[in-house]
Design an enzyme around this catalytic site. Structure first.
Site, PDB file in Angstrom:
ATOM      1  N   ASN A 210    -137.180  31.967 -10.661  1.00 47.77           N
ATOM      2  CA  ASN A 210    -136.550  32.708 -11.753  1.00 47.77           C
ATOM      3  C   ASN A 210    -137.285  32.381 -13.039  1.00 47.77           C
ATOM      4  O   ASN A 210    -137.016  31.374 -13.696  1.00 47.77           O
ATOM      5  CB  ASN A 210    -135.073  32.324 -11.848  1.00 47.77           C
ATOM      6  CG  ASN A 210    -134.337  33.197 -12.839  1.00 47.77           C
ATOM      7  OD1 ASN A 210    -134.935  33.707 -13.793  1.00 47.77           O
ATOM      8  ND2 ASN A 210    -133.046  33.358 -12.635  1.00 47.77           N
ATOM      9  N   ASP A 211    -138.220  33.238 -13.372  1.00 49.71           N
ATOM     10  CA  ASP A 211    -139.057  33.053 -14.561  1.00 49.71           C
ATOM     11  C   ASP A 211    -138.264  32.891 -15.844  1.00 49.71           C
ATOM     12  O   ASP A 211    -138.796  32.495 -16.864  1.00 49.71           O
ATOM     13  CB  ASP A 211    -139.905  34.321 -14.743  1.00 49.71           C
ATOM     14  CG  ASP A 211    -141.227  34.195 -14.052  1.00 49.71           C
ATOM     15  OD1 ASP A 211    -141.518  33.118 -13.539  1.00 49.71           O
ATOM     16  OD2 ASP A 211    -141.958  35.202 -14.043  1.00 49.71           O
ATOM     17  N   CYS A 212    -137.028  33.291 -15.792  1.00 53.14           N
ATOM     18  CA  CYS A 212    -136.238  33.363 -17.023  1.00 53.14           C
ATOM     19  C   CYS A 212    -135.272  32.193 -17.155  1.00 53.14           C
ATOM     20  O   CYS A 212    -134.490  32.142 -18.105  1.00 53.14           O
ATOM     21  CB  CYS A 212    -135.490  34.679 -17.075  1.00 53.14           C
ATOM     22  SG  CYS A 212    -136.639  36.052 -17.063  1.00 53.14           S
TER      23      CYS A 212
END
Ligand code: BGC
Length: 812
Positions: free
Chosen positions: A482-484
């Site tokens: 989850n890049d975020c």
């Protein structure tokens, strides 16, 4: 309202209304030369790299949408129209666009003239062919004017959109016979040019955009077309274009083909010029000659079709449900090839400038692609591994043209190394080729740092255990999948990138349960590999580490009803009942249940029940719940998205299959399949208007239950969703799963199914598999016979190349 339908016999999606809710695109080309093409012929082409070798100009986020492409204008008396409706948008008597496997056919008809254009990139060719068939469908002779149009990009798509003080001076072209050559910067540091040809004499041309379009006109009403008269303009700087002008006469019923070639050429440094200032066109002329008749084009088109027949023959399903069959046999596989080719670089949501090939993304893409062309997957995985750092960390992205790690993004995403184990083991499981493990593969693209691929895997595995936090769980670094979820970022400055900024990482306690589950899952693959290779000591060492991780997850990662998502910088829980927002997340529950962690203690069942209760919706499973409603500086980008979008409680289609697979581990085939059909494009064709993006491919995200418009999709095509859904349905629901020692058969299907049939080509032989489900169970193989002989267990061992076998599998 529906805008089209599937044509399974031709493997096409047929669009019958050009005003689709969003441009519905397709991809042409397979290895080096690529094009994006929308249902109204918008889009662009490039050689290898959409950033550095862009052939045509395309303006993203433009008004009107999708403006720019390869356009053909027909001026018939006062009427000006395009076969693809746009840009003139003159109402057509008939319109049809057929998107097929790496080709698109667009047909328009108006006032007794039919214009059909076949667009494709022939195999092993650096050019897009546009075969235009003009037919007089009326009872009287027709005389009309025909213009082609294509605007050149000045190669580097980024500076092409920015550096106007330079760009407006550099453009150069040549025109010879019916070919327009684009040679901007060729006389200095470039050894490549582009060309646009047609296989007939022309009656004029234009190469200067302002002359053709008119400074105050638009593509909708180009000045030259309205005037019905080309200017034979030569571009000197400003914006070079290529437009051919042809006067056409057709008797009633008569048809005529015009073949256009839009191509790219590279010359050797010492062979660049024919004479001073005149480019060496030999290679371009060879390609033009290769495709200068209808017959030659048809042969090339047949070759492309045959190529796709081969690819799609590796796995063919007969399930009794057309929707599932077209999903598995055609469109999902096609999308897997596209994601393999493009990673996350060029689509109508990815500008081709921002991102190259992703380390984690491309490894995951392999999962859906590897059976199609294992040799290409082999090279890819070597390219990816070459961008790994010596300590096991990885460049997060690399550019396809240079195959070098992208310094602007750097590394520090602590899930990356484990995906390499997925990439390499997927390749071996499919191909049986262990030699890849002996390949010497550089670190950081530095040959002097090369080690064997096997060592890359060991170093990847170790990277996780060398970076554990206070709970003995993996430190997250900049982010995991989850890049975020940016737990060390702490950004207050809108100009900072969430992904590459670490304002606060010293002494961080931020740990990821997603990486923990991933480590256990692929750690086991690594152990199995060690055992097959007789590296028993390493297998034992790795097993201890995996066991330790399982314990850490059970002790510190279980929240009572589900698995936690993470610990933040301070060591506080994320994804816990204690949190007000973001109490439960999909990723950790997916990976921990896929790895069956705590299954004996009932953890998996509880976790998946919680997912069902809290995350499942009509349109798919949302990523987290409740959505974040305010900015949490300690969590980063995830909390910047409005509730229901993207990583903040959107339906992130990429990770829905992790839950499906988790469900199959539990044996709950009905639930797994229900999740599958909720997001599979062929099953939701009826909600085209709401869904918005192409009904034949997955999108990255569908708006979640907290969003303004739940069910609306965004970011179609380039998403790990393709590979993971393909893996979920073929390997875990249908349960036909490549393994190191053969092909495992372990279906987990809906109880109401009577069975299904699959033809699987595997390691050089063919298996005709029939799964029978007389007792209507979900899971559990009772018996397998191969050509009538019963085998022990459910692993079909490696068989004889070139042979065909009948396999009967009885469940229950
Ligand atoms: C990225 C992936 C990432 C995912 C979830 C995608 O846009 O390409 O690498 O895992 O978003 O954040």
């Amino acid at each position: 309202m529906k805008y089209g339908h599937f044509d399974d016999d031709n493997r096409e999606y047929v669009i019958t209304n050009p005003a689709t809710p969003f441009p519905w695109i397709n991809y042409l080309g397979n290895e080096d030369f690529f094009s994006l093409i929308s249902n109204t012929a918008g889009g662009y082409s490039f050689y290898k790299d959409a950033k550095f070798r862009r052939l045509n100009r395309y303006r993203y986020n433009n008004v009107p949408m999708d403006d720019g492409g390869r356009y053909f204008y027909i001026k018939d008396g006062d009427s000006v129209w395009n076969p693809g409706w746009k840009p003139s948008k003159t109402e057509l008597d008939k319109y049809e666009c057929r998107h097929g496997m790496n080709y698109t056919k667009i047909k328009g008809e108006k006032n007794g003239i039919s214009a059909e254009v076949l667009f494709f990139v022939p195999l092993n060719t650096w050019a897009e062919i546009q075969k235009v068939t003009l037919t007089n469908t009326s009872n009287e002779a027709k005389k009309f004017k025909f213009f082609s149009y294509n605007e050149w990009a000045l190669w580097n798509a980024a500076s092409d959109m920015e550096n106007f003080q330079r760009n407006f001076n550099t453009g150069e072209v040549e025109v010879e016979d019916s070919v327009i050559y684009h040679k901007t910067e060729y006389r200095e540091r470039r050894n490549h040019f582009a060309y646009y040809s047609v296989n007939t004499e022309i009656d004029g041309f234009d190469t200067d955009r302002e002359t053709f379009v008119g400074l105050y006109n638009s593509h909708e009403k180009p000045q030259v077309v309205l005037a019905g008269q080309p200017e034979n303009s030569m571009a000197h700087g400003w914006s070079p274009i290529a437009s051919h002008y042809i006067e056409v006469e057709l008797n009633p019923g008569e048809a005529k083909d015009l073949i256009f070639v839009l191509g790219y050429v590279e010359n050797q440094e010492d062979d660049k010029w024919e004479s001073k200032g005149v480019i060496n066109k030999t290679k371009a002329k060879e390609v033009i000659a290769k495709f200068n008749t209808t017959a030659k084009v048809e042969v090339a088109f047949e070759e492309l079709r045959a190529y796709w027949d081969d690819i799609l023959n590796v796995f063919t399903l007969e399930s009794g449900d057309d929707r599932l069959d077209r999903q598995v046999n055609i469109w999902n596989q096609y999308q897997c090839m596209i994601t393999f080719n493009f990673s996350r670089s060029a689509s109508y949501f990815e500008s081709g400038i921002g991102r190259g090939m992703g380390f984690r993304d491309s490894n995951q893409d392999l999962l859906g692609f590897v059976h199609q062309a294992p040799d290409r997957a082999r090279q890819r995985v070597i390219d990816i591994a070459s961008t790994q750092f010596p300590d096991g960390g990885c460049y997060h992205q690399y550019q396809p043209l240079t195959k070098r790690g992208n310094d602007e993004v750097g590394g520090g995403f602590n899930d990356d190394p484990m995906w390499l184990i997925l990439g390499v083991t997927s390749y071996i499981k499919e191909s049986g080729d262990y030699t890849i493990l002996d390949e010497m593969v550089p670190f950081d693209n530095d040959e002097s740092l090369s080690q064997t691929m096997f060592n890359h895997l060991t170093i990847s595995f170790n990277h996780v255990i060398n970076n554990l936090g206070p709970n003995k769980l993996p430190l997250i670094g900049r982010a995991d999948w989850n890049d975020c979820l940016n737990l060390n970022c702490f950004s207050k400055d809108p100009n900072e990138s969430f992904q590459t900024t670490e304002n606060n990482s010293e002494g961080s306690k931020a740990e990821s349960l997603m990486i923990a589950g991933l480590f256990v899952y692929y750690g086991r693959d690594y152990i199995e590999l060690c055992k097959v290779l007789n590296k028993n000591e390493e297998a034992t060492r790795a097993q201890k580490e995996v066991d330790a991780m399982v314990n850490a997850i059970k002790e510190n990662g279980w929240d009572g009803e589900w698995f936690l998502r993470a610990y933040d910088f301070y060591g506080n829980k994320i994804g816990s009942k204690e949190n007000e927002e973001g109490k439960i997340f999909i990723e950790s529950n997916g990976w921990c249940t896929m790895a069956s962690i705590g299954a004996e203690e009932g953890m998996c069942e509880k976790a998946l029940d919680s997912v069902k209760e809290r995350l499942d919706t009509k349109y798919g499973i949302v990523l987290n719940n409740p959505a974040y409603t305010k900015y949490h500086i300690e969590m980063g980008e995830i909390s910047t998205y409005p509730p229901g979008y993207k990583e903040n409680a959107g339906i992130f289609c990429h990770n829905n299959p992790w839950i499906m697979i988790g469900e199959t581990e539990l044996g709950r085939g009905d639930i797994a399949y229900d999740y599958y059909t909720k997001i599979a494009p062929a099953f939701i064709e009826d909600i085209q208007e709401l869904h918005k993006t192409e009904p034949y491919v997955y999108s990255q995200m569908i708006a979640g239950k907290d969003a303004f418009k739940p069910g609306e999709a965004k970011n179609s095509w380039l998403t790990g969703t393709a590979a993971w859904n393909y893996a979920a349905i073929t390997q875990h629901i249908l349960g036909i799963r490549p393994a190191l020692q053969g092909l495992l058969i372990d279906p987990c299907i809906p109880t109401k199914w009577d069975g299904f049939k699959v033809k699987r080509k595997f390691r050089g032989y063919t298996l005709n598999i029939e799964v029978q489900n007389p007792n209507h169970v979900s899971k559990g193989v009772r018996e397998i016979t191969i050509d009538g002989t019963k085998i022990e267990g459910n692993l079909i061992p490696v068989l004889t190349e070139g042979k065909e076998y009948d396999v009967i599998v009885t469940l229950g």
